[in-house]
Write an enzyme that holds these catalytic residues in place. Structure first.
Site, PDB file in Angstrom:
ATOM      1  NE  ARG A 127       0.766  -2.990  -4.908  1.00 30.04           N
ATOM      2  CZ  ARG A 127       1.645  -2.409  -4.099  1.00 30.04           C
ATOM      3  NH1 ARG A 127       2.790  -1.980  -4.571  1.00 30.04           N
ATOM      4  NH2 ARG A 127       1.373  -2.218  -2.834  1.00 30.04           N
ATOM      5  NE  ARG A 129       1.288  -5.944  -1.279  1.00 34.20           N
ATOM      6  CZ  ARG A 129       2.310  -5.117  -1.044  1.00 34.20           C
ATOM      7  NH1 ARG A 129       3.336  -5.073  -1.868  1.00 34.20           N
ATOM      8  NH2 ARG A 129       2.285  -4.341   0.006  1.00 34.20           N
TER       9      ARG A 129
HETATM   10  P1  AMP Z   1       5.840  -3.340   1.393  1.00 34.37           P
HETATM   11  O1  AMP Z   1       5.892  -4.616   0.614  1.00 34.37           O
HETATM   12  O2  AMP Z   1       7.192  -2.677   1.479  1.00 34.37           O
HETATM   13  O3  AMP Z   1       4.772  -2.399   0.911  1.00 34.37           O
HETATM   14  O4  AMP Z   1       5.467  -3.727   2.893  1.00 34.37           O
HETATM   15  C1  AMP Z   1       4.240  -4.351   3.192  1.00 34.37           C
HETATM   16  C2  AMP Z   1       3.892  -4.150   4.670  1.00 34.37           C
HETATM   17  O5  AMP Z   1       4.932  -4.742   5.496  1.00 34.37           O
HETATM   18  C3  AMP Z   1       3.815  -2.707   5.114  1.00 34.37           C
HETATM   19  O6  AMP Z   1       2.547  -2.136   4.882  1.00 34.37           O
HETATM   20  C4  AMP Z   1       4.140  -2.811   6.602  1.00 34.37           C
HETATM   21  O7  AMP Z   1       3.030  -3.250   7.337  1.00 34.37           O
HETATM   22  C5  AMP Z   1       5.175  -3.914   6.634  1.00 34.37           C
HETATM   23  N1  AMP Z   1       6.556  -3.357   6.525  1.00 34.37           N
HETATM   24  C6  AMP Z   1       7.429  -3.535   5.497  1.00 34.37           C
HETATM   25  N2  AMP Z   1       8.580  -2.887   5.719  1.00 34.37           N
HETATM   26  C7  AMP Z   1       8.422  -2.264   6.926  1.00 34.37           C
HETATM   27  C8  AMP Z   1       9.244  -1.410   7.708  1.00 34.37           C
HETATM   28  N3  AMP Z   1      10.478  -1.042   7.308  1.00 34.37           N
HETATM   29  N4  AMP Z   1       8.756  -0.969   8.904  1.00 34.37           N
HETATM   30  C9  AMP Z   1       7.528  -1.327   9.320  1.00 34.37           C
HETATM   31  N5  AMP Z   1       6.697  -2.094   8.625  1.00 34.37           N
HETATM   32  C10 AMP Z   1       7.127  -2.577   7.440  1.00 34.37           C
END
Ligand code: AMP
Length: 189
Positions: A127, A129
């Site tokens: 991916r 990122r």
């Molecule tokens: P994602 O794009 O959903 O994979 O989120 C990327 C990062 O943002 C995660 O690895 C967390 O560090 C943080 N994050 C996103 N959503 C949440 C959540 N609901 N609770 C806590 N951390 C979050």
């Protein structure tokens, strides 16, 4: 409809959420995206959040919950929404339930996208990122298992959980998601 998507990092949640959003005309709410945007914009929230997500750790519940509460109060959420990456802990799920109870508009459906760990690792590795390096990937998978997986039981008890096989092509997975969503729509009249 008010829908939550759950699945390990790399399960294809984001891709499928965007398709389902178009299919149902829902507002897409990705807490990860909101946090990354805040970071890029250089806000204080963004700076605080980055120290967690760059290490593959979850951002503290109170930070994420207040962000979501604010977002849900906006008018584009009235017609329904799709959460992608929230809630990620039982504490977040309980806080969300309290917010939605006060609004009188509970969740309709929780879709879990189930993918074996090997597939997840392969997908994440491709991916690219910045938080997708090997250490943070492992950390995020560990956090998923310890903190997010218990959500499945939580929503199973509420009778709104549907599990979908997340292996195969994006089209195959989306067809399975459409199927459970259509069933839930029929059930709710
Ligand atoms: P994602 O794009 O959903 O994979 O989120 C990327 C990062 O943002 C995660 O690895 C967390 O560090 C943080 N994050 C996103 N959503 C949440 C959540 N609901 N609770 C806590 N951390 C979050």
């Amino acid at each position: 409809m008010r829908i939550v998507f759950v699945g390990p990092p790399g399960a294809g949640k984001g891709t499928q959420a965007l398709r389902l959003k178009d299919y149902l005309g829902l507002t897409h709410l990705s807490t990860g995206e909101i946090l990354r945007e805040a970071h890029e914009a250089g806000t204080e929230l963004g700076r605080e959040a980055a120290s967690y997500f760059e290490a593959g750790k979850l951002v503290p519940d109170d930070v994420v919950v207040s962000l979501v509460a604010e977002r849900l109060a906006q008018s584009d959420c009235l017609g329904g929404y799709l959460f992608d990456g929230f809630p990620r802990t039982v504490a977040q799920a309980k806080a969300l339930d309290a917010i939605l109870e006060a609004q009188g508009r509970p969740l309709d459906l929780v879709v879990s996208i189930d993918v074996p760990q090997d597939d997840v690792l392969r997908r994440l590795a491709s991916r690219g990122r910045t938080d997708d390096n090997p250490e943070t990937i492992q950390q995020r998978l560990d956090q998923y298992r310890a903190l997010t997986e218990p959500l499945l039981d939580y929503y199973e008890h509420q009778g709104i959980l549907r599990r979908v096989d997340g292996t195969g092509s994006p089209d195959e997975v989306f067809a399975r998601i459409q199927h459970v969503v259509d069933q839930a729509r029929q059930a709710s009249g």
